[in-house]
Design an enzyme around this catalytic site. Structure first.
Site, short mmCIF file in Angstrom:
data_model
loop_
_atom_site.label_atom_id
_atom_site.label_comp_id
_atom_site.label_asym_id
_atom_site.label_seq_id
_atom_site.Cartn_x
_atom_site.Cartn_y
_atom_site.Cartn_z
N GLU A 297 11.12 5.12 -0.11
CA GLU A 297 12.55 5.29 0.24
C GLU A 297 13.43 5.18 -1.01
OE1 GLU A 297 13.20 2.22 3.16
OE2 GLU A 297 13.26 0.62 1.68
N HIS B 278 8.81 -3.88 8.48
CA HIS B 278 9.47 -3.66 7.18
C HIS B 278 10.30 -4.90 6.86
CE1 HIS B 278 8.93 0.76 6.17
NE2 HIS B 278 8.01 0.43 7.05
N GLU C 13 11.47 -6.22 -2.91
CA GLU C 13 11.72 -4.82 -3.29
C GLU C 13 12.26 -4.70 -4.71
OE1 GLU C 13 13.64 -2.82 0.00
OE2 GLU C 13 12.36 -3.92 1.41
C1 NOJ Z 1 14.50 -0.37 6.01
C2 NOJ Z 1 13.18 0.27 6.22
O1 NOJ Z 1 12.35 0.07 5.10
C3 NOJ Z 1 13.40 1.72 6.50
O2 NOJ Z 1 12.16 2.38 6.61
C4 NOJ Z 1 14.22 1.86 7.75
O3 NOJ Z 1 14.50 3.21 7.95
C5 NOJ Z 1 15.53 1.10 7.64
N1 NOJ Z 1 15.29 -0.23 7.22
C6 NOJ Z 1 16.27 1.06 8.97
O4 NOJ Z 1 15.53 0.31 9.89
CA CA Z 2 12.82 -1.38 3.11
#
Ligand code: NOJ
Ligand code: CA
Length: 685
Positions: free
Chosen positions: A494, A469, A186
């Site tokens: 995000e 993820h 990331e």
């Molecule tokens: C990281 C993930 O990328 C995200 O989508 C998720 O909401 C959080 N972890 C919590 O699981």
């Molecule tokens: Ca993530």
């Protein structure tokens, strides 16, 4: 198309006549080496052994050296390295030309046309170990792997590292993210001279000074550590395997093969995208049999409000996953024909310190304010289903113990897709062995490559698909396990919620780097353009819509709140219409990190869709609609930036929707605002 194979032995040294299909390569030795070419003859791979018996491979394109002689071999922890005092014992080539169908994907059918070039290397010492290097030479690039046959002096291999090199013949520009750092994949993309890359994850994309584009990656990463690329000198890279907690980075018993090391090679960025189908061709066909139960689809969810801090995963006054909240999302999904509703924070285990530690997580234990049974039935009554969520906090062994009960519970509650998560810093995956000993693993080490497959297979048993993820990178295993729908594995949307947001060039970087590996759960469609603390998202509405076409995933989230979409129903119409499963994909233009325009044809209708995204600069991109079906008239439903839209002012919210009659061959000018984009549905009459 049938598979035609022809073999020729090194010792024969005879140039064979061409066959109608499956042209036999001239495998004559060149200056003491072995050589073969791609079906179109433009790429040539040569394997040589130097005076110390060190094997090297090299790649030339159109007669020009692209990869200079580069080392092959392994360092072992408990035996002499496999690298010197080798001789070429034999070589053979064969050719293949087949076409296969993807159950879902960017293209319905994929052609696999390549020359297979096998070189057997044998040590000239008493150990006499044998190492095969097998190349598949496509017109679009080269993949190769090691195959270590059963032999007395290599009953097992404790691999300390791979010695494989990639010696680029010239400098140019590289787009890359660092490997071996705490935030896994990331990171924002670096754009540097090739000669300034450090240690990078794959895919890493380079553009040489003569314009040739190359993307380095790997295919079929199974029971092995992920490969990073470390620059050793100048423009020369070396494979650096992700670490592991065991006796070596990779531990193998008996005969084994490595993942394929791949180089997609193209004249331009667009060619990299289509050429990356090579990764799928290098994976084994579907092993799950009938996968008609694997259903691509869109989803909404109790998610963005947690990401931006309005709700919480943990129980308490801000808890997001309450029965009432979830009902509202189900209503919205039902009313808009969206087949999935993701709910995060529905289960017991989130109340403490879950980041990097998920040992409290119970994957079949809903919280008391989440009526699992009632909501499953309610979703069904509205024609939708809940999307499950298993956040492990990186405690992968804790999850392993619950896998069967977790997926049984999901299936019993009508779930067809489960999103998983491994939120933990790199190198902090919790592994507990049967003897109770605790270890820390890497997200992309050998142990995790096996863990992910355990999850995929446990899910398949219950006809459930997965979307991890903080995953291991994609290496095309969706071909073999089609219920492995998508994954994260890059900076997704995000990050737009938080400080340090993704810059406007991010999508144009992703398409030509991360997306070369496979589908990404990017979570598009934040039409509010607002993140945490009401912060502005540096994007535009039209660009948010374009993400659905540009960033491919068979599971695509409509990530914003239903209340936001309710106020922007005219723009939301595109999200409602856009499919997630395609018959065809064309890259109309693009430059890495600058802009890209992609057209895709719906798998279930005659409609085409187009998405175009740029960077911080305004752009006018002219496209020819030569992809549209001949003889048809289409209504182009255009969602574009307004003339004064910019990503960095309040005008980011402005967009224009217009329609035009168009046909094949017409030209369209796409005007992208600074930081903007454009989305078009071509509705067939
Ligand atoms: C990281 C993930 O990328 C995200 O989508 C998720 O909401 C959080 N972890 C919590 O699981
Ligand atoms: Ca993530």
């Amino acid at each position: 198309m049938g598979r035609l194979i022809a073999l020729t032995a090194l010792t024969s040294m005879v140039a064979m006549p061409a066959l109608a299909q499956g042209v036999v390569q001239n495998t004559a030795l060149k200056e003491g080496g072995a050589t073969a070419t791609s079906p179109d003859g433009r790429l040539r791979v040569t394997v040589t052994v130097d005076g110390d018996g060190r094997p090297h491979y090299a790649v030339a394109r159109n007669g020009k050296v692209l990869i200079e002689p580069s080392r092959l071999g392994f360092l072992l922890t408990d035996a002499p390295k496999l690298e010197r005092r080798f001789a070429i014992e034999s070589q053979s080539t064969s050719s293949a030309d087949t076409t296969w169908e993807q159950p879902w994907g960017e293209w319905k059918s994929i052609r696999d046309r390549h020359t297979e070039f096998r070189v057997r290397l044998k040590e000239t010492t008493a150990l006499a170990r044998v190492m095969d290097v097998v190349f598949r030479i496509f017109d679009e690039g080269v993949g190769f792997r090691y195959e270590l046959p059963d032999q007395p002096n290599l009953k097992h291999a404790n691999i300390a590292d791979e010695l494989t090199e990639f010696g680029l013949a010239g400098n140019g520009t590289a787009w890359w993210i660092p490997a071996g750092e705490w935030n896994r994949y990331e990171y924002l993309y670096n754009r540097t001279p090739i000669s300034e890359v450090g240690q990078a994850h794959t895919p890493i994309t380079v553009k040489l000074e003569d314009g040739t584009h190359v993307a380095f990656h790997e295919a079929a990463l199974v029971d092995y550590s992920g490969m990073w690329l470390r620059r050793v000198t100048g423009t020369r890279f070396k494979a650096q395997l992700s670490p592991g907690a065991g006796p070596a980075k990779v531990v193998k018993q008996g005969p084994f093969t490595t993942p394929w090391r791949t180089m997609v090679i193209a004249d331009d960025a667009a060619g990299l995208y289509t050429g990356s189908r090579m990764t799928l061709n290098l994976n084994e066909p579907n092993k799950l049999g009938d996968v008609s139960w694997v259903k691509p689809g869109k989803f909404v969810g109790v998610w963005w409000n947690m990401i931006k801090g309005k709700w919480s995963w943990a129980r308490g006054p801000q808890h997001g996953a309450t029965t009432d909240n979830v009902k509202r999302y189900i209503d919205f999904a039902g009313a808009n024909g969206i087949p999935g509703v993701l709910v995060e924070g529905w289960n017991v285990g989130w109340d403490g310190d879950w980041f990097g530690n998920g040992t409290d997580m119970n994957f079949s234990g809903p919280t008391e304010d989440f009526d699992a049974k009632g909501l499953a039935a309610y979703a069904r009554s509205k024609g939708t289903a809940l999307v499950g969520h298993h956040e492990t906090g990186g405690s992968a062994s804790h999850y392993d113990k619950q896998l069967d009960t977790a997926f049984a519970w999901s299936a019993a509650h009508g779930q067809k897709v489960v999103k998983t998560g491994y939120v933990a810093d790199a190198g902090q995956i919790g592994r507990v062995d049967p003897d109770g000993s605790e270890h820390r693993e890497w997200h992309d080490g050998q142990w995790m490559s096996n863990h992910h497959l355990r999850v995929v297979l446990a899910a398949a048993k219950y006809k459930i698909s997965v979307d991890p993820h903080e995953p291991i990178k994609d290496t095309g295993l969706r071909r073999t396990y089609p219920n492995w729908l998508a994954r994260e594995g890059a900076r997704g949307q995000e990050y737009m919620a938080w400080a340090g947001k993704n810059p406007p060039e991010h999508e144009a970087n992703l398409v030509f780097t991360r997306m070369l590996s496979g589908p990404m759960d990017f979570t598009p469609g934040i039409l509010s353009l607002k993140g945490e603390k009401d912060s502005d998202i540096p994007s535009t509405i039209a660009k948010q819509l374009a993400q659905y076409v540009v960033i491919y995933s068979p599971v695509q989230m409509a990530a914003d709140e239903p209340e936001v979409y309710a106020k922007l129903m005219d723009a939301f119409q595109f999200i409602k219409d856009v499919p997630v499963d395609w018959a065809d994909t064309r890259i109309l233009n693009g430059e890495v990190g600058d802009y890209v325009t992609i057209a895709r044809k719906d798998r279930n209708s005659a409609d085409w869709y187009l998405g175009s995204v740029g960077d911080e600069q305004a752009r006018n991109l002219e496209v020819t609609l030569d992809f549209l079906d001949p003889g048809k008239t289409y209504t182009a439903q255009i969602y574009r930036d307004a003339p004064d839209t910019r990503f960095d002012s309040d005008t980011r919210h402005k967009y224009v929707i217009e329609t035009k009659k168009v046909k094949r061959g017409d030209r369209l000018m796409l005007a992208l605002a600074p930081g903007g984009g454009q989305a078009i549905r071509f509705a067939a009459k």
